[in-house]
Design a protein around this motif. Structure first.
Motif, mmCIF file in Angstrom:
data_model
loop_
_atom_site.group_PDB
_atom_site.id
_atom_site.type_symbol
_atom_site.label_atom_id
_atom_site.label_comp_id
_atom_site.label_asym_id
_atom_site.label_seq_id
_atom_site.Cartn_x
_atom_site.Cartn_y
_atom_site.Cartn_z
ATOM 1 N N THR A 647 0.828 -1.205 0.000
ATOM 2 C CA THR A 647 0.000 0.000 0.000
ATOM 3 C C THR A 647 0.861 1.253 0.000
ATOM 4 O O THR A 647 0.609 2.189 -0.749
ATOM 5 C CB THR A 647 -0.945 0.008 1.208
ATOM 6 N N SER A 648 1.893 1.258 0.843
ATOM 7 C CA SER A 648 2.662 2.507 0.970
ATOM 8 C C SER A 648 3.677 2.662 -0.167
ATOM 9 O O SER A 648 4.038 3.779 -0.524
ATOM 10 C CB SER A 648 3.358 2.552 2.327
ATOM 11 N N GLN A 649 4.115 1.564 -0.771
ATOM 12 C CA GLN A 649 5.085 1.602 -1.880
ATOM 13 C C GLN A 649 6.270 2.513 -1.571
ATOM 14 O O GLN A 649 6.572 3.431 -2.356
ATOM 15 C CB GLN A 649 4.378 2.077 -3.155
ATOM 16 N N GLN A 650 6.930 2.229 -0.454
ATOM 17 C CA GLN A 650 7.996 3.108 0.027
ATOM 18 C C GLN A 650 9.070 3.417 -1.030
ATOM 19 O O GLN A 650 9.505 4.553 -1.160
ATOM 20 C CB GLN A 650 8.668 2.472 1.261
ATOM 21 N N GLY A 651 9.478 2.399 -1.788
ATOM 22 C CA GLY A 651 10.608 2.591 -2.701
ATOM 23 C C GLY A 651 10.303 3.437 -3.934
ATOM 24 O O GLY A 651 11.198 3.787 -4.696
ATOM 25 N N VAL A 652 9.050 3.756 -4.131
ATOM 26 C CA VAL A 652 8.666 4.453 -5.359
ATOM 27 C C VAL A 652 8.417 5.924 -5.056
ATOM 28 O O VAL A 652 7.751 6.249 -4.070
ATOM 29 C CB VAL A 652 7.372 3.810 -5.936
ATOM 30 N N SER A 653 8.954 6.803 -5.906
ATOM 31 C CA SER A 653 8.731 8.229 -5.652
ATOM 32 C C SER A 653 7.282 8.573 -6.005
ATOM 33 O O SER A 653 6.637 7.866 -6.781
ATOM 34 C CB SER A 653 9.679 9.070 -6.502
ATOM 35 N N THR A 654 6.805 9.679 -5.464
ATOM 36 C CA THR A 654 5.413 10.063 -5.690
ATOM 37 C C THR A 654 5.155 10.315 -7.176
ATOM 38 O O THR A 654 4.091 9.966 -7.699
ATOM 39 C CB THR A 654 5.074 11.315 -4.854
ATOM 40 N N GLU A 655 6.134 10.915 -7.857
ATOM 41 C CA GLU A 655 5.974 11.163 -9.295
ATOM 42 C C GLU A 655 5.760 9.845 -10.032
ATOM 43 O O GLU A 655 4.851 9.723 -10.858
ATOM 44 C CB GLU A 655 7.203 11.876 -9.886
ATOM 45 N N GLU A 656 6.633 8.872 -9.732
ATOM 46 C CA GLU A 656 6.511 7.567 -10.380
ATOM 47 C C GLU A 656 5.168 6.909 -10.061
ATOM 48 O O GLU A 656 4.539 6.298 -10.917
ATOM 49 C CB GLU A 656 7.633 6.636 -9.906
ATOM 50 N N LEU A 657 4.785 7.057 -8.830
ATOM 51 C CA LEU A 657 3.529 6.457 -8.364
ATOM 52 C C LEU A 657 2.359 6.971 -9.198
ATOM 53 O O LEU A 657 1.510 6.203 -9.658
ATOM 54 C CB LEU A 657 3.333 6.825 -6.889
ATOM 55 N N LEU A 658 2.352 8.291 -9.430
ATOM 56 C CA LEU A 658 1.263 8.886 -10.196
ATOM 57 C C LEU A 658 1.333 8.467 -11.656
ATOM 58 O O LEU A 658 0.309 8.281 -12.314
ATOM 59 C CB LEU A 658 1.301 10.409 -10.063
ATOM 60 N N LEU A 659 2.569 8.290 -12.142
ATOM 61 C CA LEU A 659 2.754 7.852 -13.521
ATOM 62 C C LEU A 659 2.194 6.437 -13.693
ATOM 63 O O LEU A 659 1.472 6.147 -14.649
ATOM 64 C CB LEU A 659 4.236 7.882 -13.859
ATOM 65 N N GLU A 660 2.508 5.587 -12.720
ATOM 66 C CA GLU A 660 1.988 4.211 -12.737
ATOM 67 C C GLU A 660 0.463 4.224 -12.697
ATOM 68 O O GLU A 660 -0.200 3.485 -13.421
ATOM 69 C CB GLU A 660 2.505 3.428 -11.517
ATOM 70 N N ALA A 661 -0.053 5.076 -11.831
ATOM 71 C CA ALA A 661 -1.507 5.176 -11.682
ATOM 72 C C ALA A 661 -2.131 5.546 -13.018
ATOM 73 O O ALA A 661 -3.139 4.969 -13.447
ATOM 74 C CB ALA A 661 -1.855 6.216 -10.630
ATOM 75 N N SER A 662 -1.486 6.501 -13.682
ATOM 76 C CA SER A 662 -2.019 6.977 -14.947
ATOM 77 C C SER A 662 -2.016 5.857 -15.996
ATOM 78 O O SER A 662 -2.975 5.698 -16.750
ATOM 79 C CB SER A 662 -1.165 8.159 -15.388
ATOM 80 N N LYS A 663 -0.931 5.053 -15.993
ATOM 81 C CA LYS A 663 -0.848 3.942 -16.949
ATOM 82 C C LYS A 663 -1.942 2.906 -16.680
ATOM 83 O O LYS A 663 -2.613 2.445 -17.611
ATOM 84 C CB LYS A 663 0.519 3.259 -16.837
ATOM 85 N N ALA A 664 -2.087 2.550 -15.423
ATOM 86 C CA ALA A 664 -3.087 1.540 -15.064
ATOM 87 C C ALA A 664 -4.481 2.021 -15.454
ATOM 88 O O ALA A 664 -5.301 1.263 -15.973
ATOM 89 C CB ALA A 664 -3.019 1.246 -13.575
ATOM 90 N N MET A 665 -4.705 3.336 -15.211
ATOM 91 C CA MET A 665 -6.015 3.898 -15.544
ATOM 92 C C MET A 665 -6.248 3.793 -17.055
ATOM 93 O O MET A 665 -7.348 3.457 -17.501
ATOM 94 C CB MET A 665 -6.057 5.359 -15.065
ATOM 95 N N THR A 666 -5.200 4.074 -17.852
ATOM 96 C CA THR A 666 -5.350 4.005 -19.309
ATOM 97 C C THR A 666 -5.707 2.579 -19.743
ATOM 98 O O THR A 666 -6.563 2.386 -20.614
ATOM 99 C CB THR A 666 -4.051 4.458 -19.995
ATOM 100 N N ASP A 667 -5.059 1.577 -19.136
ATOM 101 C CA ASP A 667 -5.394 0.182 -19.453
ATOM 102 C C ASP A 667 -6.865 -0.094 -19.170
ATOM 103 O O ASP A 667 -7.569 -0.682 -19.989
ATOM 104 C CB ASP A 667 -4.551 -0.786 -18.601
ATOM 105 N N ALA A 668 -7.301 0.345 -17.998
ATOM 106 C CA ALA A 668 -8.690 0.112 -17.604
ATOM 107 C C ALA A 668 -9.630 0.795 -18.586
ATOM 108 O O ALA A 668 -10.646 0.234 -18.995
ATOM 109 C CB ALA A 668 -8.928 0.629 -16.189
#
Lengths: 753, 107
Positions: A647-668
């Motif tokens: 849940t917390s994804q400590q190793g990932v920066s917030t920018e990356e986290l949002l980028l990942e979120a955006s990619k997952a959203m596009t797939d959906a």
């Protein structure tokens, strides 16, 4: 349908469905002048004895608890004792039911009856029902004395309407009581020991309604067009409702079953439009009538809905009823499930009566939809999900009588599986007929049984494979209408596992819909949902490759070698189903992944702060949330540490986290778009395609909204030069304010300056 | 009556059917479950009995031709009730006529 509790019904349903235990019929009051018993006056002695007790001491039966006594009604307390008559007040309601009424007043009373929560406070209803009429001629307002009163045209209309209404109430009550429902929670079937015209036949009552309608027609000139229209449409509605209540008899003829519901819908606008003509007669309703009801509860004030509100219920009742009939047109078991899920997810949920009617259609007399055996539905489902055109499901196996023939054994083992699986499978249907909270709760119990079933299914899969090989070795053949199952196909356990996963996903999704989780828990719960759907994505395609190859083989083989076209159709259907469930799983995974990351980002940026919780911590709360899944073996429980790390994804920066979120959203989003183009057949939503499509479109909107929210945070982070808290406001909406109840998309906007 | 004797007497009445008449003229018949020093009485499976109202009596008199009319008390089921001592005017215990011939233990 009556269930045998503990045998036919899962424990959860039978135990909690209090409606199944018909309340013991209250004995008639004992005869007081019975010569066998003699009352002996003990007033003085009793009073002396009780006053000799120590202060605070009580004398009680050892099995009687003080806890019980809390529920006792206190006599002479006006708030508790409905029979308490204030000094100077009359016990009887003095309203005269024989007095002539204006047509406007009759209309008023009729509409008031529609608006009142209970009909037992109507003086007219009381005079019809008490004492219980044994014959239609007894069911009149005035039974003794002025017999002319009931001959007045307006009273005749009112009487017929009331009779029709009471019979309708009786029907509804009986229907609800005969199915699973939750007393108090869904519906109160208490009739205060009254029988609601039990001895009068519906035909007689319909004849009265008909006579009254004729009376209105005859008086048309005298009454005026509008008011006679108003009265006759109301009488007509009563008549139609009785037909609608009897519609289960046409379970095999959907068109006939639908008719009354549609006719009623056509009448409703007239009823609404003519309500303005009515004149209320408030004095014909009285709380005093409760004094005569057998009631173990304190008196209740009269609860009145507004006409708009009450009419809204009526309107919804008939609309839902109309839509409900679609369930009778069976296409396949997956379409049926889609119908159930989407019909019951309507907001507001269909009324209890409609939901119980649905149960009747589904399960009455151990036949589904009025003529299908449970085996037919199950085999259909197995064929769609994992056993297309399979020899395991071939009915020809049943005809083999040689005990050691492997085909005979296959038939036996499949029957054993059906027996084990029938109940958990049908419970999915039953569960979705309950109210939303119960759906979630019952699913939590059901998945445990699916988990056990999976273990059995694996065992059976192994045995079935062995038998199938024996058939080959012995040089025997399965019927040509089937294609052999692959050696490594775990068909039954796969079917079981997929159902279990789906139900686990629904439990989490219903958690969002029912506001089980706090805003700061959404990140974690969406992560868990993405984990479940990812498991499904990995699992679904197992069959796809072999199936695709086989369909190809079939198509390329010369025409004379082609098997039955039905075989190809079945395989194609399974491929369609796999495609649909993959897309569905991708949507769920992508959007939940995106929302999980977005919520995590928000909490890192301190845009969402958890409320103070002095008596709880994250670990305890996690344990509570995972309780429904704790006993499930696959997918196994996840430790709190793992959960917190994901849940917390400590190793990932917030920018990356949002980028990942955006990619997952596009797939959906892409998956959603492909789904929205599917035909009713492809999407297994024949009979409920509109509703299914609306749900997909709403999910698509949720994707877009998630994308916007992510972009807003990204933009604010880029533009932020001075550090510190971002100038954003985050609002977590309640489920009813979202596009789709399962997708709680935060509303993120720049802080207004 | 000392408190031991009082307790014994009251305990002997437990689970017997009582008829309790209240200040407003109603009568409650139910199974005796509990009492306290203020003679508040809890009875279960209670039925309420009510004398016919004035209007009912008038109507019956009008409809009958003879010189006297018989009207039943109206009754209904109430379940578990507590009758506060202050509203009690009379209490009766129901005894089987057959048993009364042999014993007068309770009264």
């Amino acid at each position: 349908m009556t269930f045998n509790p503990g045998i036919d019904v899962p424990d959860e349903l039978s135990r909690l469905s209090l409606g199944q235990d018909t309340p013991p019929r209250i004995r008639d009051a004992p005869e007081l002048n019975n010569t066998g018993t003699i009352p002996v006056d003990i007033t003085e002695k009793f009073k002396k004895a009780s006053s000799a007790l120590q202060p605070g001491e009580i004398v009680k039966d050892e099995f009687f608890t003080l806890f019980e006594s809390v529920g006792a009604l206190e006599i002479m307390d006006p708030k508790m004792d409905s029979g308490c008559v204030k000094p100077g007040d009359e016990f009887e309601e003095l309203y005269d039911v024989s007095k002539p009424l204006l047509p406007e007043e009759v209309l008023g009373i009729i509409d008031q009856l529609l608006c009142h929560e209970t009909v037992f406070t109507s003086v007219y209803v009381e005079s019809l029902m008490m004492p219980d009429p044994t014959h239609i001629e007894e069911a009149v307002f005035v039974r003794r004395g002025d017999t002319q009163a009931d001959a007045q045209p307006m009273l005749q209309v009112l009487r017929a309407y009331c009779l029709g209404m009471l019979k309708a109430c009786a029907y509804v009550n009986e229907r609800v009581k005969s199915e699973h429902y939750y007393e108090e929670e869904d519906f109160v079937t208490n009739t205060y020991n009254r029988t609601l015209l039990g001895s009068l036949s519906t035909a007689d009552i319909r004849a009265e309604l008909n006579d009254a309608a004729n009376v209105v027609q005859k008086q048309r000139e005298h009454l005026g067009g509008e008011i006679s229209e108003a009265l006759s449409s109301r009488l007509k509605l009563r008549d139609i409702f009785l037909s609608a209540a009897e519609c289960p008899q046409f379970v095999a003829q959907p068109d006939l079953a639908r008719q009354p519901w549609e006719t009623a819908l056509m009448l409703l606008p007239t009823i609404k439009a003519t309500h303005g003509l009515s004149k209320q007669v408030d004095e014909s309703f009285s709380v005093k009538l409760q004094r005569k009801l057998a009631s173990t509860v304190p008196p209740r004030p009269i609860v009145k809905l507004s006409f708009e509100n009450a009419f809204g219920h009526l309107d919804r009742l008939f609309k839902d009823g109309c839509e409900l009939i679609n369930v009778l047109s069976y296409t396949n078991s997956q379409c049926l499930q889609t119908f159930l899920r989407h019909f019951q997810a309507k907001k507001p949920q269909p009324l209890v009566y409609v939901r119980t009617l649905l149960q009747t259609f589904l399960f009455d007399a151990m036949e589904m939809l009025g003529g299908m055996s449970i085996r037919m539905i199950m085999d259909d489902d197995l064929a769609i999900v994992s056993l297309p055109a399979s020899p395991y499901l071939d009915r020809a196996n049943d005809d083999i009588e040689v005990l050691h023939d492997p085909r005979f054994i296959i038939s036996q083992q499949m029957e054993a599986f059906r027996k084990r699986a029938a109940e958990p499978f049908l419970d999915i249907f039953r569960t979705f007929c309950q109210n939303r909270c119960r759906v979630r709760r019952t699913l939590c119990h059901n998945i445990e049984r699916w988990d056990q079933l999976q273990a059995d299914a694996e065992q059976l899969d192994l045995e079935l494979q062995a038998r199938a090989q024996e058939v080959n070795l012995a040089g025997q053949k399965f019927s040509p209408n089937t294609i052999p199952v692959e050696d490594d196909a775990w068909s039954l356990s796969m079917w079981t596992y997929l159902y279990k996963l789906r139900q686990m996903e629904w439990i989490v999704q219903l958690g969002f819909e029912l506001e089980v989780y706090q805003p700061d828990e959404l990140a974690g719960m969406y992560w868990y949902l993405s984990y479940l759907s990812k498991t499904r994505i990995e699992y679904v395609p197992r069959l796809r490759k072999t199936l695709t190859e086989r369909v190809k083989d079939l198509r390329e083989s010369p025409a004379q070698n082609r098997r039955n076209p039905a075989v190809e159709r079945q395989m194609l259907r399974t491929l369609e189903w796999i495609r649909l469930s993959l897309l569905d799983a991708v949507v769920t995974w992508g959007l939940s992944e995106a929302l999980a990351s977005l919520y995590t980002a928000c909490s890192r940026l301190e845009l969402l702060t958890p409320p103070p919780r002095p008596y709880s911590n994250d670990e305890l709360r996690y344990e509570l949330r995972m309780k429904p899944f704790a006993k499930i073996e696959t997918p196994g429980p996840i430790s709190f540490e793992q959960f917190a790390a994901h849940t917390s994804q400590q190793g990932v920066s917030t920018e990356e986290l949002l980028l990942e979120a955006s990619k997952a959203m596009t797939d959906a989003k892409k998956a959603c778009e492909s789904m929205s183009k599917m035909t009713p057949e492809e999407s297994f939503s024949v009979g409920s395609h509109d509703r299914w499509l609306a749900s997909i479109k709403n999910t698509l909107k949720s994707c877009i909204a998630t994308g916007l929210a992510i972009a807003t945070v990204q933009k604010a982070m880029r533009e932020d030069t001075r550090g510190g808290k971002l100038k954003l406001t985050v609002e977590v909406p309640t489920p009813d304010k979202t596009y789709h109840e399962w997708w709680i998309v935060p509303k993120i906007a720049p802080e207004s300056t | 009556m000392d408190s031991t004797e009082a307790r014994q007497y009251l305990q002997g009445l437990l689970n017997k059917d009582l008829r309790i008449h209240t200040t407003d003229g109603r009568m409650f018949r139910g199974t005796f479950m509990c009492t306290d020093p203020d003679t508040n009485i809890v009875i279960s499976k209670t039925h309420e009995y009510r004398q016919p109202s004035a209007s009912q009596r008038a109507a019956a008199a009008q409809n009958s031709s003879g010189s006297s009319v018989t009207l039943d008390m109206t009754s209904r089921f109430l379940g578990l009730v507590v009758v506060p001592g202050e509203h009690i005017v009379k209490m009766e215990v129901e005894q089987f006529a057959s048993q009364m011939r042999h014993s007068t233990a309770i009264v």
